[in-house]
Write a protein that holds these residues in place. Structure first.
Motif, mmCIF file in Angstrom:
data_model
loop_
_atom_site.group_PDB
_atom_site.id
_atom_site.type_symbol
_atom_site.label_atom_id
_atom_site.label_comp_id
_atom_site.label_asym_id
_atom_site.label_seq_id
_atom_site.Cartn_x
_atom_site.Cartn_y
_atom_site.Cartn_z
ATOM 1 N N CYS A 22 43.116 48.593 34.396
ATOM 2 C CA CYS A 22 43.451 48.353 35.804
ATOM 3 C C CYS A 22 42.836 47.079 36.377
ATOM 4 N N TYR A 23 42.099 46.308 35.597
ATOM 5 C CA TYR A 23 41.406 45.167 36.198
ATOM 6 C C TYR A 23 41.324 44.010 35.215
ATOM 7 N N ARG A 24 41.543 42.819 35.744
ATOM 8 C CA ARG A 24 41.294 41.587 34.990
ATOM 9 C C ARG A 24 40.426 40.681 35.851
ATOM 10 N N PRO A 25 39.383 40.060 35.289
ATOM 11 C CA PRO A 25 38.472 39.215 36.082
ATOM 12 C C PRO A 25 39.066 37.844 36.375
ATOM 13 N N LEU A 26 40.099 37.825 37.184
ATOM 14 C CA LEU A 26 40.741 36.586 37.601
ATOM 15 C C LEU A 26 40.287 36.224 39.015
ATOM 16 N N PRO A 27 40.422 34.960 39.410
ATOM 17 C CA PRO A 27 40.053 34.580 40.782
ATOM 18 C C PRO A 27 40.846 35.375 41.816
ATOM 19 N N ILE A 28 40.185 35.666 42.923
ATOM 20 C CA ILE A 28 40.792 36.412 44.028
ATOM 21 C C ILE A 28 40.833 35.487 45.241
ATOM 22 N N PRO A 29 41.946 35.432 45.966
ATOM 23 C CA PRO A 29 42.042 34.490 47.084
ATOM 24 C C PRO A 29 40.982 34.739 48.158
ATOM 25 N N ASP A 30 40.489 33.650 48.708
ATOM 26 C CA ASP A 30 39.466 33.707 49.751
ATOM 27 C C ASP A 30 40.149 33.904 51.100
ATOM 28 N N VAL A 31 40.568 35.124 51.347
ATOM 29 C CA VAL A 31 41.222 35.482 52.605
ATOM 30 C C VAL A 31 40.479 36.670 53.194
ATOM 31 N N GLU A 88 32.139 48.027 44.547
ATOM 32 C CA GLU A 88 32.223 47.132 43.391
ATOM 33 C C GLU A 88 33.447 46.228 43.483
ATOM 34 N N VAL A 89 34.571 46.787 43.953
ATOM 35 C CA VAL A 89 35.762 45.968 44.147
ATOM 36 C C VAL A 89 35.516 44.917 45.227
ATOM 37 N N ALA A 90 34.962 45.358 46.344
ATOM 38 C CA ALA A 90 34.701 44.431 47.451
ATOM 39 C C ALA A 90 33.761 43.308 47.029
ATOM 40 N N ALA A 91 32.797 43.615 46.175
ATOM 41 C CA ALA A 91 31.825 42.610 45.741
ATOM 42 C C ALA A 91 32.449 41.520 44.888
ATOM 43 N N THR A 92 33.629 41.771 44.317
ATOM 44 C CA THR A 92 34.303 40.742 43.528
ATOM 45 C C THR A 92 35.155 39.819 44.392
ATOM 46 N N MET A 93 35.294 40.143 45.677
ATOM 47 C CA MET A 93 36.202 39.419 46.554
ATOM 48 C C MET A 93 35.417 38.442 47.428
ATOM 49 N N PRO A 94 35.922 37.236 47.610
ATOM 50 C CA PRO A 94 35.157 36.208 48.325
ATOM 51 C C PRO A 94 34.844 36.538 49.775
ATOM 52 N N ALA A 95 35.692 37.310 50.440
ATOM 53 C CA ALA A 95 35.525 37.520 51.884
ATOM 54 C C ALA A 95 35.752 38.972 52.259
ATOM 55 N N ALA A 96 35.119 39.893 51.532
ATOM 56 C CA ALA A 96 35.414 41.313 51.740
ATOM 57 C C ALA A 96 34.348 42.032 52.545
ATOM 58 N N ARG A 97 34.808 43.009 53.327
ATOM 59 C CA ARG A 97 33.944 43.966 53.987
ATOM 60 C C ARG A 97 34.317 45.349 53.458
ATOM 61 N N PHE A 98 33.414 46.306 53.650
ATOM 62 C CA PHE A 98 33.627 47.647 53.102
ATOM 63 C C PHE A 98 33.196 48.697 54.111
ATOM 64 N N THR A 99 33.960 49.793 54.154
ATOM 65 C CA THR A 99 33.558 50.928 54.971
ATOM 66 C C THR A 99 34.164 52.204 54.401
#
Length: 329
Positions: A231-240, A260-271
């Motif tokens: 389910c996952y490939r370590p590819l770049p994620i858009p900075d949005v 863990e998913v949020a931590a791979t994203m450049p601009a993510a928040r989590f709740t």
């Protein structure tokens, strides 16, 4: 390709009991084909949108009609797009040799065909898997990202249960498979604190028991696809702008998996949403819709009464590494 204009009431409300609120805008249904596989999408047009169109990619047991009840809160904000990708819903059967990249490419094909060059992207459960790959491969299409019930790896409970569920389905033992599915998605120590837990468990069981032979065949192939391709490939994620959330009692894709998913994203928040588990978008439909809508229209999401504190994982990561540029909260 076929285009049909309908109202919301004309289509089956798969997975949602009770009357469906009428859509205030025109609803368009399209039959498309990608690489020889027919599939369908549904577009609820909003003539005065507050934000980019919202593409809703649901879980493997959901279809393009599963979000009709959410339209009450989301359709006033923007155009909504739902889809039965190849291999799911009413679309053509898709052999498991076709992986997540193929499904992501089908999403791109749909957006090109319906002339939606940029969208806000929501992916829930399996929809998150496809949505993340789509965002990685085709970042130019994505304005914002919201994921629910997210994970970078297949949960052990899923990989352990899939062989048993698949064998039960192949033998026609629907009752055993349905009970196993409910236990997989909804069995947790906080069940007594989850809103509508009993009703949603009953709904899920009934929906599974009512599957057609075609749907059962697709369900088995879906499980094979995930176990084969991951389910996952370590590819770049858009900075949005990005948000990941789940139910606070989710034991399938746990809050830690979401982090863990949020931590791979450049601009993510989590709740996490209170009093909910993996099926948070059904158990707390209005609240989940409100959270998605707020984020996609740049309204505040801090201090919402139905959410636990919002975490800025980019800020936490930058603080730990001594970097500047933490995401404001």
């Amino acid at each position: 390709m076929r285009t049909a204009l309908t109202t919301a009431q004309d289509s089956p409300d798969a997975g949602c009991p009770g009357p469906v609120p009428p859509a205030s805008e025109q609803v368009e249904e399209r039959i498309l084909a990608f690489e020889g596989f027919a599939y369908g999408c549904r577009v609820v047009h909003q003539s005065a949108p507050q934000t980019a169109p919202l593409l809703l990619l649901g879980g493997s047991s959901q279809n393009k009609y599963s979000w009709q009840r959410h339209e009450k809160w989301l359709a006033p904000l923007c155009t909504l797009i739902t889809v039965d990708l190849p291999g799911y819903g009413a679309s053509d059967f898709l052999p498991s040799r076709y992986g997540i990249d193929f499904l992501a490419a089908a999403v791109k094909h749909m957006l090109v065909e319906i002339e939606m060059p940029r969208v806000n992207l929501f992916g829930g459960c399996f929809g998150q898997v496809v949505g993340l790959r789509f965002a990685q491969l085709y970042p130019e299409f994505v304005s914002r990202i919201v994921f629910g019930g997210a994970a970078r790896r297949l949960p052990e409970s899923y990989t352990d249960a899939v062989p048993r569920l698949s064998r039960a389905l192949e033998r026609g033992e629907l009752a055993d498979a349905a009970s196993g599915l409910v236990q997989l998605f909804m069995s947790n120590p906080g069940a007594s604190q989850v809103r509508k837990h009993t009703a949603v468990a009953r709904l899920l069981h009934r929906q599974f028991m009512n599957q057609t032979p075609d749907e059962i065949k697709k369900a088995v192939e879906h499980n094979t696809r995930l176990l084969t391709h991951g389910c996952y490939r370590p590819l770049p994620i858009p900075d949005v702008p990005s948000l990941v959330f789940t139910g606070e009692y989710d034991t399938l894709c746990t809050p830690q998996m979401g982090r863990e998913v949020a931590a791979t994203m450049p601009a993510a928040r989590f709740t996490t949403i209170k009093e909910a588990d993996h099926l948070v978008t059904v158990e707390r439909m209005q609240e989940a819709s409100d959270l998605i809508g707020r984020f996609c229209t740049d309204r505040p999401i801090d201090d919402l009464p139905y959410c636990n504190p919002v975490e800025s994982l980019r800020a936490d990561r930058d603080s730990a590494t001594g970097c500047r540029g933490a995401l404001p909260v």
